[in-house]
Design a protein around this motif. Sequence first.
Motif, PDB file in Angstrom:
ATOM      1  N   GLN A  38      -2.746  -3.890   5.911  1.00 39.92           N
ATOM      2  CA  GLN A  38      -1.398  -3.843   5.318  1.00 39.92           C
ATOM      3  C   GLN A  38      -1.139  -2.492   4.651  1.00 39.92           C
ATOM      4  O   GLN A  38      -0.056  -1.929   4.758  1.00 39.92           O
ATOM      5  CB  GLN A  38      -1.229  -4.958   4.275  1.00 39.92           C
ATOM      6  N   ILE A  39      -2.153  -1.989   3.953  1.00 42.45           N
ATOM      7  CA  ILE A  39      -1.987  -0.699   3.269  1.00 42.45           C
ATOM      8  C   ILE A  39      -1.751   0.407   4.296  1.00 42.45           C
ATOM      9  O   ILE A  39      -0.868   1.253   4.124  1.00 42.45           O
ATOM     10  CB  ILE A  39      -3.219  -0.396   2.380  1.00 42.45           C
ATOM     11  N   LYS A  40      -2.521   0.395   5.358  1.00 43.12           N
ATOM     12  CA  LYS A  40      -2.365   1.448   6.367  1.00 43.12           C
ATOM     13  C   LYS A  40      -0.998   1.354   7.059  1.00 43.12           C
ATOM     14  O   LYS A  40      -0.358   2.372   7.321  1.00 43.12           O
ATOM     15  CB  LYS A  40      -3.511   1.383   7.376  1.00 43.12           C
ATOM     16  N   LEU A  41      -0.554   0.117   7.310  1.00 43.65           N
ATOM     17  CA  LEU A  41       0.793  -0.046   7.890  1.00 43.65           C
ATOM     18  C   LEU A  41       1.842   0.486   6.910  1.00 43.65           C
ATOM     19  O   LEU A  41       2.788   1.170   7.305  1.00 43.65           O
ATOM     20  CB  LEU A  41       1.081  -1.512   8.209  1.00 43.65           C
ATOM     21  N   ALA A  42       1.643   0.162   5.619  1.00 38.34           N
ATOM     22  CA  ALA A  42       2.601   0.613   4.595  1.00 38.34           C
ATOM     23  C   ALA A  42       2.621   2.137   4.482  1.00 38.34           C
ATOM     24  O   ALA A  42       3.626   2.714   4.084  1.00 38.34           O
ATOM     25  CB  ALA A  42       2.254  -0.015   3.246  1.00 38.34           C
ATOM     26  N   LEU A  43       1.512   2.767   4.844  1.00 40.52           N
ATOM     27  CA  LEU A  43       1.476   4.243   4.814  1.00 40.52           C
ATOM     28  C   LEU A  43       2.183   4.843   6.038  1.00 40.52           C
ATOM     29  O   LEU A  43       2.321   6.052   6.140  1.00 40.52           O
ATOM     30  CB  LEU A  43       0.018   4.731   4.772  1.00 40.52           C
ATOM     31  N   GLY A  44       2.571   3.966   6.957  1.00 46.26           N
ATOM     32  CA  GLY A  44       3.292   4.446   8.140  1.00 46.26           C
ATOM     33  C   GLY A  44       2.412   4.573   9.372  1.00 46.26           C
ATOM     34  O   GLY A  44       2.790   5.223  10.346  1.00 46.26           O
TER      35      GLY A  44
END
Lengths: 222, 257
Positions: B158-164
Amino acid sequence: MASHVSFEDISLTVGDRQILRDISFSVEEGESITIIGPSGSGKSTILKLASSLVSPTGGIIFFHGKPIESYAPTEYRQRVAYCFQQPYLFGQTVRGNLAFPFTMRGRSVDTKRIKELFDLFHMDLDLLEKSNTELSGGEMQRICLIRSLLFAPEVLLLDEVTSALDTENTEWVEQGLMQLHKEGLTLLQVTHNPEQSVRMGQRRMTVKDGLITDCEVLHGEL
Amino acid sequence: MGSFNALSNESLLMATVLIAMAVIVSYQQKMRLELEILHSALRAVVQLVVVGYVLHFIFGADHPLFTGGVLLVMLISAAINGGKRGEGITHASWIAGVSIGIGAVITLAILLGANVLSFTPYQMIPVGGMVMSGAMVAVGLCFRQITTSFKSRQQEIQIKLALGATPMQACKAILRAALIFSLQPTIDSAKTLGIVSLPGMMTGLILAGMSPMEAIKYQIIVIFMSFSTISIAIAIAGYLSCRQFFNAKEQLILSDS
C-alpha cells in the motif's frame, strides 16, 4: 482559488456497513484542512479515497476539476501523496527507503534533495546509512514523510502522523509541514488532537458516523 | 556390467512386506496412519498398472496424436494440482497450466531442435512428465510464497502504491523472494546430485543396463531441462499471480475485505 481535490456525494459501503454517507467538500489549492472526529467515524477512509487506494461506491472525486479516474493511478498518486498513521519502513535500510521513489522513476538518487528535507525535519544525514531497526518512532515517521515528499507532491494526505510521537518530534514534524505549506503544499490531515487541528488547519471538518457534521473556518492564513 | 533382472509377480508380492513394515511402525507408534498407508499403496499400484497398460498401448501405437494427448493430460493434471497451492489467487489453475505449459514447450522444443530428443512416445512422455512435475512443484511453492507475502506485507505494498509505484513495482520484492524460494530446491538438489542421491532417471538407466557414463549424459540433460522449465514456469506464474492481487484501478485487492 481553484479546487484542488473535491468530493461530490461520496459514499463508501463495505459489505453491509456504510462507512461514508454522501459527503461533499473541497480542498482549495494551497489550503490546509484538518479532520477530527471519533474513532471509526470514517476520517481515515476519506484520506484513503483521496489517495485513490480505495474507490468510493458512490459519487465522484475530482482533482483539478477532473475525475481522478481520468488520471493514470501512478501519476495521480505521485501528485497526491499519502502518509500512513503507522510509520513503516520496508526493506533493510533508510537509504533503501529513500532510494525507492527515485528508482521507481528510473532516476538516480538526489542526495541534495534528501538533505534539504532532512534539514527541514531536523534530521541528521548520518541516519541515511542506518538500518531501519536502529531508528526511533519519531525518526521513522519523519523518514516516512521525507519518502513521500522527495518529488514535491501537490497535495499531502496525513493520517494522524504525530499520534505516536512525543512533543519534540511532533513540533519538528509540524514545523516542517507548515514550512512546506507556506511554499504551496496543500494539506489534508486527520488528527486526534483538537489543539493540533487548530494549529495546523485553516478549516476544520468534524466527521461523525460517516457524515461531515461541522466545517469551521479557523484561520485565513497560517 | 550386470544386466537388470525382470521382476516376477511373486517377487513383487514379496516386496509388499515393505509396506507391512510401514504399517507396523504406524501401529506401534499410534500414528493411526495404517489405513491411509494401505490406501495410498493400493492406489499407487492401481494407478501404475493402469498407466502401464495405457503407455503400453501408446508406445505400441507410436502416433504423435496419442503422444500429444498424453502430454496434454499430464499438463492438465499438473495445472490442477499446482493450482491447489494457489488458494487466494484468482485463476490459479489456469496460471499454473499456462506457465508450466510454456516452460515445458520451450524446453522440449529446444531439446527436439537440438536432436537431443525425438518426438516418439518413448522419449517425449517420460521426459515431458519429468519437466512438468518439476515445474508443478516449483509453481506450487511460488504460489504459496506469494499468497503468504501478500497477506503479511499488505502495508508495504500500500505504501509503495501510495508513493506512485505501479503494481509490479510495488510487489517486485515479494515476487523476487518467491522466485528465489521456489527455485532454491532445484539448485540445492542439483548441488547434491550423485553425492546425496543418485537421481531417478540415471538410476533407471543403470538398472536397465546402460553404462553409468551414458546414463550421466542423460541425467545432465534432465538437470538442465529442469532449470529451464522451472525458471520459465515460475517467472510466468509469479508475474501472473501477482497481477491477480490488483484491480484495474491499480488498487490492492485486500484479502480480508
